[in-house]
Design a protein around this motif. Structure first.
Motif, PDB file in Angstrom:
ATOM      1  N   LYS A   1      52.790 -53.555 -13.026  1.00 15.00           N
ATOM      2  CA  LYS A   1      52.460 -52.133 -12.875  1.00 15.00           C
ATOM      3  C   LYS A   1      51.845 -51.849 -11.516  1.00 15.00           C
ATOM      4  O   LYS A   1      52.134 -50.817 -10.893  1.00 15.00           O
ATOM      5  CB  LYS A   1      51.519 -51.703 -13.995  1.00 15.00           C
ATOM      6  CG  LYS A   1      52.178 -51.688 -15.366  1.00 15.00           C
ATOM      7  CD  LYS A   1      51.184 -51.359 -16.462  1.00 15.00           C
ATOM      8  CE  LYS A   1      51.844 -51.385 -17.839  1.00 15.00           C
ATOM      9  NZ  LYS A   1      50.862 -51.158 -18.926  1.00 15.00           N
TER      10      LYS A   1
ATOM     11  N   SER B   1      50.817 -40.266 -17.180  1.00 13.09           N
ATOM     12  CA  SER B   1      51.636 -40.714 -16.051  1.00 13.09           C
ATOM     13  C   SER B   1      51.155 -40.093 -14.747  1.00 13.09           C
ATOM     14  O   SER B   1      51.104 -40.756 -13.708  1.00 13.09           O
ATOM     15  CB  SER B   1      53.106 -40.350 -16.287  1.00 13.09           C
ATOM     16  OG  SER B   1      53.627 -41.049 -17.386  1.00 13.09           O
TER      17      SER B   1
ATOM     18  N   TRP C   1      55.490 -57.827 -17.356  1.00 10.40           N
ATOM     19  CA  TRP C   1      55.485 -56.364 -17.414  1.00 10.40           C
ATOM     20  C   TRP C   1      54.083 -55.829 -17.701  1.00 10.40           C
ATOM     21  O   TRP C   1      53.910 -54.806 -18.350  1.00 10.40           O
ATOM     22  CB  TRP C   1      56.460 -55.848 -18.492  1.00 10.40           C
ATOM     23  CG  TRP C   1      57.887 -56.173 -18.200  1.00 10.40           C
ATOM     24  CD1 TRP C   1      58.470 -57.400 -18.211  1.00 10.40           C
ATOM     25  CD2 TRP C   1      58.926 -55.258 -17.820  1.00 10.40           C
ATOM     26  NE1 TRP C   1      59.798 -57.321 -17.880  1.00 10.40           N
ATOM     27  CE2 TRP C   1      60.109 -56.021 -17.650  1.00 10.40           C
ATOM     28  CE3 TRP C   1      58.970 -53.881 -17.649  1.00 10.40           C
ATOM     29  CZ2 TRP C   1      61.315 -55.452 -17.284  1.00 10.40           C
ATOM     30  CZ3 TRP C   1      60.184 -53.314 -17.301  1.00 10.40           C
ATOM     31  CH2 TRP C   1      61.330 -54.091 -17.114  1.00 10.40           C
TER      32      TRP C   1
ATOM     33  N   ASN D   1      57.182 -45.362 -12.845  1.00 13.35           N
ATOM     34  CA  ASN D   1      56.824 -45.145 -14.254  1.00 13.35           C
ATOM     35  C   ASN D   1      56.253 -43.751 -14.482  1.00 13.35           C
ATOM     36  O   ASN D   1      55.296 -43.556 -15.218  1.00 13.35           O
ATOM     37  CB  ASN D   1      55.812 -46.201 -14.725  1.00 13.35           C
ATOM     38  CG  ASN D   1      56.406 -47.589 -14.677  1.00 13.35           C
ATOM     39  OD1 ASN D   1      57.585 -47.768 -14.953  1.00 13.35           O
ATOM     40  ND2 ASN D   1      55.599 -48.574 -14.333  1.00 13.35           N
ATOM     41  N   ASP D   2      56.810 -42.779 -13.823  1.00 13.69           N
ATOM     42  CA  ASP D   2      56.322 -41.409 -13.885  1.00 13.69           C
ATOM     43  C   ASP D   2      57.527 -40.497 -14.071  1.00 13.69           C
ATOM     44  O   ASP D   2      58.520 -40.644 -13.374  1.00 13.69           O
ATOM     45  CB  ASP D   2      55.582 -41.076 -12.580  1.00 13.69           C
ATOM     46  CG  ASP D   2      54.890 -39.721 -12.634  1.00 13.69           C
ATOM     47  OD1 ASP D   2      54.415 -39.290 -11.588  1.00 13.69           O
ATOM     48  OD2 ASP D   2      54.840 -39.100 -13.707  1.00 13.69           O
TER      49      ASP D   2
ATOM     50  N   GLU E   1      65.267 -44.171 -10.458  1.00 12.53           N
ATOM     51  CA  GLU E   1      65.010 -45.122 -11.524  1.00 12.53           C
ATOM     52  C   GLU E   1      66.156 -44.975 -12.513  1.00 12.53           C
ATOM     53  O   GLU E   1      66.198 -44.028 -13.289  1.00 12.53           O
ATOM     54  CB  GLU E   1      63.666 -44.822 -12.200  1.00 12.53           C
ATOM     55  CG  GLU E   1      63.340 -45.727 -13.371  1.00 12.53           C
ATOM     56  CD  GLU E   1      62.976 -47.143 -12.978  1.00 12.53           C
ATOM     57  OE1 GLU E   1      62.593 -47.914 -13.860  1.00 12.53           O
ATOM     58  OE2 GLU E   1      63.077 -47.503 -11.784  1.00 12.53           O
TER      59      GLU E   1
END
Length: 365
Positions: free
Chosen positions: A64, A27, A59, A300-301, A311
């Motif tokens: 991304k 990540s 997705w 996404n981290d 998030e």
């Protein structure tokens, strides 16, 4: 049964049971990939997102790339919103963050149709836009609901929360998020603006786990001025019960003294060993030196943030202050995985500055 042998991550030595980098290192590399992009690379990636917008709901790469650029490059989404609207694409709603007035008005026209078939998705998109015009439309729709409302579980005021705002009974705007964002990242430097998970010496009255100050915030630090704290506050929790109770209510003072109570703890057993507590309190999380994009936590981290837009693991959730009953503001989102290995979920912390009260609650998939 054959016992599986853990494989150390080649970068951080964290034990895992698959080849390659661990999730945290992977990540981090992904985040750096987007942060280090040149403006030419950013522009080319945006052009590709627009060209391939129909695949964003898969997705995969386009999704991304969009999330990465939004979180780490703070891109303007005006042209992306235009392309998405042409194709009737409404997810993710952040596509419409910088939508033009023309696109905004077309979304409003759709939501005003009595039998709008995409009401939920369009409300989400409009909430992200969050203009005064959107606010007025939401207020009108709440007071005078259209037929599509019967197909939804909640009112427009709830949908507004996705964009970090809502409104009261008089239609006046209520901010639910701070407009600035800083990250808590691994760093060996000395920085006392924010301390994460420091020992208090006290023990939980429910499970006897060691109590920690999940956050100690120095409101006089220039980076934290936006929080409007007049001094240092400490936010104590039981790290064992925090994820297994409805919520933790914290009464804090700017001199650092605080008290807390847990609402409806689900268990009385302490599942955290002394080793786990040691890892929890020996972290090296430091406040970033510079502000981060508002959507930094959405990349996404596994990162923790002060301020900004989180998030949400589940639906967005804004508590009412236990004292004044007004909606509280999101203060921080703490990723448990940064503090303890093999843990999941996020601890969200909201506060009411007027009453010096914070509420912490846990979300997990």
């Amino acid at each position: 049964m054959t016992k599986r042998t853990p494989i150390p991550c080649p970068e951080c030595a964290r034990e895992k049971y698959f080849e390659g980098l661990c999730y945290a290192c992977n990540s981090r590399k992904l985040r750096l990939h987007y942060e280090l992009m040149t403006q030419e690379q950013v522009a080319a990636t945006i052009a590709n997102i627009i060209d391939q917008i129909e695949t964003i709901e898969d997705w995969d790469k386009v999704y991304k790339d969009f999330i990465g650029l939004l979180a780490y490059q703070d891109i303007n989404t005006k042209e992306i919103a235009k392309a998405a609207f042409r194709k009737n694409i409404f997810h993710p709603p952040t596509l419409y963050r910088n939508a033009s007035d023309e696109i905004q008005d077309q979304l409003i026209a759709l939501i005003k149709q009595p039998n709008c078939s995409s009401a939920s998705a369009i409300l989400n998109c409009l909430s992200i836009i969050g203009s005064k015009k959107v606010q007025d439309v939401f207020f009108e729709l709440e007071k005078n609901p259209l037929p599509w409302r019967k197909n939804l579980y909640v009112d427009p005021s709830f949908y507004a929360g996705l964009g970090g705002w809502t409104f009261n009974n008089d239609g006046e705007r209520v901010a639910l998020q701070y407009k600035e964002c800083y990250a808590l990242l691994e760093d060996e430097r000395t920085d006392n603006a924010v301390k994460v998970s420091t020992v208090t010496g006290a023990h939980c009255t429910v499970c006897n786990c060691a109590v920690v100050n999940i956050l100690t915030l120095d409101g006089t630090d220039e980076r934290l001025r936006f929080l409007e704290l007049s001094g240092t506050i400490q936010l104590p929790i039981c790290p064992n019960c925090a994820s297994m109770c409805e919520k933790t209510i914290i009464q804090y003072q700017v001199n650092g003294t605080s008290t807390f109570e847990m609402i409806d703890p689900f268990v009385t057993e302490n599942y955290l060993s002394e080793e786990a507590i040691q890892k929890l309190t020996n972290n090296h999380l430091r406040l970033s030196l510079t502000p981060k994009p508002i959507y930094y936590a959405c990349g996404n981290d596994d990162v923790s943030t002060i301020g900004g837009s989180p998030e949400w693991v589940q639906d967005w959730q804004y508590e009412n202050c236990p004292n004044c009953q007004k909606k509280m503001k999101l203060l921080a989102a703490i990723s448990w995985d940064q503090l303890m290995e093999y843990t999941e979920g996020t601890l969200y912390i909201e506060n009411c500055n007027s009453c010096s009260i914070a509420v912490a609650f846990h979300q997990q998939t």
